[in-house]
Scaffold this active site. Structure first.
Site, mmCIF file in Angstrom:
data_model
loop_
_atom_site.group_PDB
_atom_site.id
_atom_site.type_symbol
_atom_site.label_atom_id
_atom_site.label_comp_id
_atom_site.label_asym_id
_atom_site.label_seq_id
_atom_site.Cartn_x
_atom_site.Cartn_y
_atom_site.Cartn_z
ATOM 1 N N GLY A 1 0.687 -1.273 -0.101
ATOM 2 C CA GLY A 1 -0.032 0.004 -0.006
ATOM 3 C C GLY A 1 0.846 1.436 0.170
ATOM 4 O O GLY A 1 0.297 2.523 0.400
ATOM 5 N N ARG B 1 -4.140 -14.069 -3.309
ATOM 6 C CA ARG B 1 -5.625 -13.970 -2.989
ATOM 7 C C ARG B 1 -6.323 -13.695 -4.300
ATOM 8 O O ARG B 1 -5.637 -13.429 -5.182
ATOM 9 C CB ARG B 1 -5.704 -12.884 -2.031
ATOM 10 C CG ARG B 1 -5.102 -11.982 -2.022
ATOM 11 C CD ARG B 1 -5.439 -10.707 -1.379
ATOM 12 N NE ARG B 1 -4.587 -9.605 -1.071
ATOM 13 C CZ ARG B 1 -4.690 -8.530 -2.143
ATOM 14 N NH1 ARG B 1 -5.706 -8.605 -3.311
ATOM 15 N NH2 ARG B 1 -3.926 -7.541 -2.519
#
Length: 453
Positions: free
Chosen positions: A164, A291
């Protein structure tokens, strides 16, 4: 096949998983914090369990509460979605200890790819091209200077854990490196509890291109093309599209084959995304997300393959339902992440949605869990949903997106919709001529000042 899946997430991804499970005939359990008692996935699930107060650490990150919810409801599998515990190897191992399936990769692969230093070592071993940089973590300034002199400036200091954009600093000269190293380590420690960092060559104007892969855990892996995620603000993706307007077919097939072969050798299980920077015709590995991605609908729209359905099936021990020769990219798709934020300041805007009208028509998809009267809690990220549009060509897709953005109405809170209405009419965007820095420069130059809100 599983009998009952507990969805360890919230918002649009929880609803997306619920829909896939229902289409497979699997019962669903929604978990929720007290702040999410009226959430759409809670309303639609077969069962629901409150797992704690609003703070994520006391609810969606509360592993004992999630395991207890599984035991209470008899859920034999957990789908973690994205974020929260989706890339937590310890969570996968705890579930295994309780004979509950984790719908995701093996814990060892989550752990390897969650450590960016180990991920780069693994990528090199598997033949994936990497950005030039340090072989491992940087422990002191002298070592950082040696590596910086070796690979050349500018360099990027990056946290080994997390993402991030936190723990990430650019040093443009040798003199800048000491400060960049200190700040990055401090940020990494505060954000991730780990101050390990590494160095890599800083690319000036790259694009962010990621390859979607699906593996059966037994040595078969298939890639499903790429997505271009170069439109970013503060390292957060805003707009994703596929195929990338920058790549030719030869480059697409080459990097896809490299990724699929690597994941087959790793015996990777489930959905994964291998992310690259691309500049001057060269790919450089940056990380792998173990994921389902926020932007997975882009791939679903251009391949016609339900990725969440496939995740569930391979986690249950079934074979992949398709081979590489079955994957055909058809047309073009674009996704816009619609956040409850002011479109210029990006200040979060929690509150009650007073009116909601989603767009429709051929090739238009909205993945969202909001509804009129829904109260957006201030406790979580501000994603309201995703508008995904498909067309036979990129030009058709852009015109369809423009029309859909003019149709959608979300009242009562600020949203980033005006940003997308501006971007879809921008000449650089229409030409596909942008890189990972383009949006930041556009905003700094006042590109939204004349927008009508």
């Amino acid at each position: 096949m599983f009998e009952k899946i507990l969805i360890a997430n919230r918002g649009e991804i929880a609803l997306r998983i619920l829909r896939a499970a229902k289409e497979l005939g699997i019962a669903t359990v929604a978990v929720h914090s007290t702040a999410d008692a009226d959430a759409m996935h809670v309303r639609l699930a077969d069962e629901s369990v409150c797992i704690g107060p609003p703070a994520a650490r006391d609810s969606y990150l509360n592993i004992p509460a999630l395991v207890a919810a599984c035991e209470i409801t008899g859920a034999d599998a957990v789908h973690p979605g994205y974020g929260f515990l989706s890339e937590n190897a310890g969570f996968a191992e705890v579930l295994a200890d309780h004979n509950i399936a984790f719908i995701g990769p093996k814990a060892e692969h989550i752990r390897i790819m969650g450590d960016k230093i180990e991920a780069k070592r693994t990528a090199r071993r598997l033949g994936i091209p990497c950005v030039p940089g340090s072989e491992g973590g940087i422990t002191d300034e002298a070592e950082a200077l040696r590596v910086g002199d070796e690979i050349g400036y500018p360099v990027l200091v990056k946290a080994a854990s997390g993402g991030g954009g936190r723990g990430m600093k650019v040093a443009r000269t040798r003199e800048d490196l000491a400060d960049a190293l200190a700040v990055a380590r401090q940020e990494a420690k505060a954000a991730f509890g780990d101050d390990a960092v590494y160095l890599e060559k800083y690319l000036e104007k790259p694009r962010h291109i990621e390859v979607q892969v699906m593996g059966d855990g037994r040595g078969k892996a298939v890639h499903l093309g790429e997505r271009d995620c170069s439109l970013q603000r503060r390292h957060q993706k805003v707009w994703e599209e596929g195929p990338s307007p920058a790549l030719g077919q030869a480059d697409r097939e080459k990097i896809g084959s490299i990724v699929a072969n690597a994941m087959a050798e790793l015996k990777y299980l489930g959905a994964g995304t291998v992310e690259f920077l691309w500049e001057n015709g060269e790919f450089y590995f940056i990380e792998m997300n173990t994921r389902i991605q926020v932007e997975h609908p882009v791939t679903e729209m251009i391949t016609g393959i339900d990725l969440v359905n496939e995740q569930i099936r391979v986690a249950a021990g079934e074979e992949l339902s398709f081979s590489q020769s079955d994957v055909r990219l058809r047309g073009h798709a674009i996704e816009c992440r619609i956040n409850a934020e002011h479109p210029v300041t990006f200040r979060p805007s929690p509150g009650v949605i007073s009116y909601y009208h989603p767009p429709g028509g051929l090739g238009v998809r909205v993945d969202s869990a909001i509804y009129q009267g829904y109260r957006i809690p201030p406790n979580y990220d501000s994603l309201l949903g995703k508008l995904i549009v498909h067309g036979r060509t990129r030009d058709e897709c852009l015109m369809r997106l423009r029309r859909a953005l003019d149709e959608i109405v979300v009242g009562g809170v600020d949203t980033t919709l005006p940003l997308f209405r501006t971007l879809v009419r921008n000449h650089d965007i229409q030409a596909g001529a942008y890189d990972i820095h383009w949006l930041e420069h556009f905003l700094l130059d006042g590109g939204m000042d004349d927008a009508q809100f």
